[in-house]
Design a protein around this motif. Structure first.
Motif, PDB file in Angstrom:
ATOM      1  N   GLN A  48      30.820   0.390 104.643  1.00 22.05           N
ATOM      2  CA  GLN A  48      29.884   1.511 104.594  1.00 22.05           C
ATOM      3  C   GLN A  48      28.981   1.506 105.823  1.00 22.05           C
ATOM      4  O   GLN A  48      28.663   2.563 106.378  1.00 22.05           O
ATOM      5  N   GLU A  49      28.582   0.305 106.252  1.00 26.79           N
ATOM      6  CA  GLU A  49      27.728   0.208 107.438  1.00 26.79           C
ATOM      7  C   GLU A  49      28.430   0.771 108.674  1.00 26.79           C
ATOM      8  O   GLU A  49      27.810   1.476 109.489  1.00 26.79           O
ATOM      9  N   ASP A  50      29.728   0.455 108.806  1.00 25.87           N
ATOM     10  CA  ASP A  50      30.494   0.968 109.947  1.00 25.87           C
ATOM     11  C   ASP A  50      30.431   2.491 110.007  1.00 25.87           C
ATOM     12  O   ASP A  50      30.201   3.085 111.068  1.00 25.87           O
ATOM     13  N   ILE A  51      30.657   3.115 108.851  1.00 30.26           N
ATOM     14  CA  ILE A  51      30.749   4.578 108.808  1.00 30.26           C
ATOM     15  C   ILE A  51      29.375   5.226 108.954  1.00 30.26           C
ATOM     16  O   ILE A  51      29.232   6.238 109.651  1.00 30.26           O
ATOM     17  N   THR A  52      28.361   4.655 108.300  1.00 27.27           N
ATOM     18  CA  THR A  52      27.017   5.248 108.416  1.00 27.27           C
ATOM     19  C   THR A  52      26.535   5.227 109.862  1.00 27.27           C
ATOM     20  O   THR A  52      25.928   6.191 110.338  1.00 27.27           O
ATOM     21  N   GLU A  53      26.834   4.143 110.582  1.00 22.02           N
ATOM     22  CA  GLU A  53      26.432   4.056 111.985  1.00 22.02           C
ATOM     23  C   GLU A  53      27.230   5.021 112.850  1.00 22.02           C
ATOM     24  O   GLU A  53      26.696   5.657 113.758  1.00 22.02           O
ATOM     25  N   ARG A  54      28.513   5.134 112.546  1.00 20.36           N
ATOM     26  CA  ARG A  54      29.381   5.989 113.357  1.00 20.36           C
ATOM     27  C   ARG A  54      29.049   7.476 113.177  1.00 20.36           C
ATOM     28  O   ARG A  54      29.065   8.252 114.135  1.00 20.36           O
ATOM     29  N   LEU A  55      28.769   7.874 111.924  1.00 18.43           N
ATOM     30  CA  LEU A  55      28.549   9.289 111.624  1.00 18.43           C
ATOM     31  C   LEU A  55      27.066   9.658 111.524  1.00 18.43           C
ATOM     32  O   LEU A  55      26.749  10.840 111.346  1.00 18.43           O
ATOM     33  N   HIS A  56      26.185   8.653 111.592  1.00 23.50           N
ATOM     34  CA  HIS A  56      24.740   8.891 111.502  1.00 23.50           C
ATOM     35  C   HIS A  56      24.377   9.589 110.189  1.00 23.50           C
ATOM     36  O   HIS A  56      23.705  10.629 110.172  1.00 23.50           O
ATOM     37  N   VAL A  57      24.859   9.007 109.095  1.00 23.70           N
ATOM     38  CA  VAL A  57      24.573   9.542 107.767  1.00 23.70           C
ATOM     39  C   VAL A  57      24.048   8.409 106.889  1.00 23.70           C
ATOM     40  O   VAL A  57      24.088   7.240 107.264  1.00 23.70           O
ATOM     41  N   SER A  58      23.560   8.770 105.706  1.00 23.01           N
ATOM     42  CA  SER A  58      23.081   7.760 104.766  1.00 23.01           C
ATOM     43  C   SER A  58      24.262   7.106 104.054  1.00 23.01           C
ATOM     44  O   SER A  58      25.406   7.571 104.152  1.00 23.01           O
ATOM     45  N   ARG A  59      23.971   6.059 103.301  1.00 22.85           N
ATOM     46  CA  ARG A  59      25.039   5.329 102.611  1.00 22.85           C
ATOM     47  C   ARG A  59      25.612   6.095 101.422  1.00 22.85           C
ATOM     48  O   ARG A  59      26.775   5.895 101.058  1.00 22.85           O
ATOM     49  N   THR A  60      24.814   6.972 100.812  1.00 22.93           N
ATOM     50  CA  THR A  60      25.264   7.637  99.581  1.00 22.93           C
ATOM     51  C   THR A  60      26.550   8.447  99.769  1.00 22.93           C
ATOM     52  O   THR A  60      27.514   8.258  99.014  1.00 22.93           O
TER      53      THR A  60
END
Length: 219
Positions: free
Chosen positions: A23-35
């Motif tokens: 989840q951390e990978d994707i949140t950082e890549r897309l600049h979105v929250s974890r939800t």
């Protein structure tokens, strides 16, 4: 948006079978929250595209050769039926549309990704003429599971040529308005792949066991 981005990344082989993501990978890549990422992971797991491992992350589903062959066997049944129904409904306008897609495929032989996209478009268009919505959805849910392997398959010499020849046979059967021959042409198209995979699929597709995740990170 998050779900679609991850799904497209899996289906189009940006993320490889057996690869780990978090989840951390994707949140950082897309600049979105974890939800939305967490929700997307759960949805993709329900579609058999991801396997979530608590405190490790999520692994892109890795298919064994046996599972891959099983999917192709199911495809012969479903796609044969869709092709037959399409053959019953086909019009000259429909055939011209398929020929146009086939010509575009011919121009994409040097690019496996583009060729694969055109190939998917050809089959989706063909099966859409069947008018069987649930059948089509079932077929392409299976396609999504094996897209990374299909890309590797088409990268090998001669495979794009074989696909083009088989598509020509399908179109010829459609022109003669012989639904059963359309069905048989599609089944033979898939059986050729099954035969190749059964013979040397592990070498052809580079199928190995996925690596185990050691780093403890949350999914």
């Amino acid at each position: 948006i998050v779900y679609k981005w991850i799904r497209d990344a899996i289906v189009n082989s940006y993320f490889k079978p057996g690869e780990w993501i978090t989840q951390e990978d994707i949140t950082e890549r897309l600049h979105v929250s974890r939800t939305p990422v967490r929700d997307a992971f759960k949805r993709l797991q329900s579609e058999n595209l991801l396997i979530i491992k608590p405190h490790q992350g999520a692994m892109i589903v890795h298919l064994s050769l046996e599972k891959l062959l099983e999917i192709y066997e199911i495809r012969t049944l479903l796609e044969g039926a869709a092709a037959r129904h399409a053959g019953e409904n086909i019009t000259d306008k429909n055939i011209k549309e398929l020929e146009k897609i086939n010509l575009k495929m011919d121009s994409c032989r040097a690019d496996a990704q583009q060729f694969m996209n055109c190939n998917r478009n050809f089959h989706h268009t063909l099966y859409s003429f069947s008018g069987r919505e649930y059948l089509i959805n079932s077929i392409f849910s299976l396609w999504d599971l094996i897209e990374p392997y299909r890309l590797m398959y088409f990268k090998h010499e001669g495979k794009t040529d074989e696909a083009m020849q088989e598509h020509t046979q399908i179109i010829d059967a459609l022109k003669h308005h012989e639904p059963e021959k359309v069905q048989q042409a599609v089944i033979e198209h898939l059986n050729d792949v099954i035969t190749t995979l059964a013979k040397d699929g592990k070498t052809l597709l580079g199928i190995n066991e996925p690596q185990k995740r050691r780093t403890r990170r949350s999914a």
